[in-house]
Design an enzyme around this catalytic site. Sequence first.
Site, mmCIF file in Angstrom:
data_model
loop_
_atom_site.group_PDB
_atom_site.id
_atom_site.type_symbol
_atom_site.label_atom_id
_atom_site.label_comp_id
_atom_site.label_asym_id
_atom_site.label_seq_id
_atom_site.Cartn_x
_atom_site.Cartn_y
_atom_site.Cartn_z
ATOM 1 N N ASN A 188 -10.330 -3.432 -6.600
ATOM 2 C CA ASN A 188 -9.729 -2.460 -7.457
ATOM 3 C C ASN A 188 -9.974 -2.108 -9.067
ATOM 4 O O ASN A 188 -9.548 -1.083 -9.508
ATOM 5 C CB ASN A 188 -8.010 -2.795 -7.493
ATOM 6 C CG ASN A 188 -7.236 -2.691 -6.239
ATOM 7 O OD1 ASN A 188 -6.197 -3.458 -5.935
ATOM 8 N ND2 ASN A 188 -7.774 -1.735 -5.401
ATOM 9 N N ASP A 244 0.928 -1.263 0.001
ATOM 10 C CA ASP A 244 0.137 0.101 -0.083
ATOM 11 C C ASP A 244 0.907 1.383 0.066
ATOM 12 O O ASP A 244 1.718 1.408 0.516
ATOM 13 C CB ASP A 244 -0.937 0.182 1.192
ATOM 14 C CG ASP A 244 -1.967 1.246 1.137
ATOM 15 O OD1 ASP A 244 -2.393 1.396 -0.026
ATOM 16 O OD2 ASP A 244 -2.675 1.467 2.212
HETATM 17 C C1 FPP Z 1 -2.048 0.010 -3.326
HETATM 18 O O1 FPP Z 1 -1.561 1.333 -3.324
HETATM 19 C C2 FPP Z 1 -1.374 -0.592 -4.408
HETATM 20 C C3 FPP Z 1 -2.046 -1.349 -5.206
HETATM 21 C C4 FPP Z 1 -3.431 -1.122 -5.458
HETATM 22 C C5 FPP Z 1 -1.323 -2.160 -6.278
HETATM 23 C C6 FPP Z 1 -0.076 -2.944 -6.078
HETATM 24 C C7 FPP Z 1 0.616 -3.099 -7.225
HETATM 25 C C8 FPP Z 1 1.868 -3.044 -7.442
HETATM 26 C C9 FPP Z 1 2.951 -2.878 -6.396
HETATM 27 C C10 FPP Z 1 2.557 -3.309 -8.914
HETATM 28 C C11 FPP Z 1 2.327 -4.461 -9.478
HETATM 29 C C12 FPP Z 1 2.505 -5.774 -8.828
HETATM 30 C C13 FPP Z 1 3.310 -6.931 -9.262
HETATM 31 C C14 FPP Z 1 3.084 -8.145 -8.753
HETATM 32 C C15 FPP Z 1 3.863 -6.749 -10.588
HETATM 33 P P1 FPP Z 1 -2.556 2.619 -3.491
HETATM 34 O O2 FPP Z 1 -2.370 3.010 -5.062
HETATM 35 O O3 FPP Z 1 -3.779 2.247 -2.986
HETATM 36 O O4 FPP Z 1 -1.797 3.645 -2.611
HETATM 37 P P2 FPP Z 1 -2.529 4.958 -1.897
HETATM 38 O O5 FPP Z 1 -3.139 4.481 -0.855
HETATM 39 O O6 FPP Z 1 -1.383 5.497 -1.690
HETATM 40 O O7 FPP Z 1 -3.383 5.564 -2.969
#
Ligand code: FPP
Length: 242
Positions: free
Chosen positions: A71, A23
């Site tokens: 998501n 996250d």
């Molecule tokens: C949450 O942070 C993260 C995600 C919804 C996506 C996680 C994906 C990756 C790290 C990259 C792709 C994965 C692989 C396995 C190649 P957020 O965007 O919700 O962060 P925020 O809370 O700051 O908005």
Amino acid sequence: MAKKHEPPVPQDMMPKHIAIIMDGNGRWAKKRGMPRTYGHVQGALAFRKLLRYANDIGIKYISFYAFSTENWKRPDDEVHALMDLMRKYLKEAYDHFDLRTRFVLLGDEDGFESDLRQQFIDIQKDTDDFEKMTAGIAANYGSRHEITSAVKQIAQQVKSGALQLEDITEDLISQHLYTKDMPDVDLMIRPGGEQRISNFLLWQCAYAEFYFCDTLWPDFDSKELDKAIVEFAKRTRRFGGL
Ligand code: FPP
């Protein structure tokens, strides 16, 4: 290949299965005046580094929350960017067979576009014999959906007479989850400052230790993982006993 890193605690005190909620990518990018998708690119690099490090220090099972069933509600460009990152990293996984890591999709493969779905099918098949480490990639994953679908499969078998009501045990339910070949989670890590589980591995975390920190995921590195493991090793786990 020679080991490059020593585990932060003795091997017998290490968690067997670590689960990570990646996250904070969006906030990481925003702080730098960059688009959220740039945060995901950096988050994916952090994922790659950490997977190698965890492998190096002898973690046997690690699960990453890459994309939840919720998501899909994000803007199209962000969803596309995340799907493209998965395509890129699944392709790249073939260059890292030295890790002897078995990849398992935790999630419903039918939700993806056909090429990505096929990539998930192929990587699982092509790494199935690897025994050093198992990496669960939770994508199109939701724990309640997973449990609901396990209940439906079991109910169907009871209905058809293949199973009796008495055959339904905790173990049987575990065997119908995406994680069927993995042990329960020992250590659940959530960087990014939030302290919640967000529908990730609810059943599997029944006795997990939780570790929260404010570091945003793209900055979560091997030192941060060491800190979480050291904290885990200090905790006394009683599994409901005394
Ligand atoms: C949450 O942070 C993260 C995600 C919804 C996506 C996680 C994906 C990756 C790290 C990259 C792709 C994965 C692989 C396995 C190649 P957020 O965007 O919700 O962060 P925020 O809370 O700051 O908005």
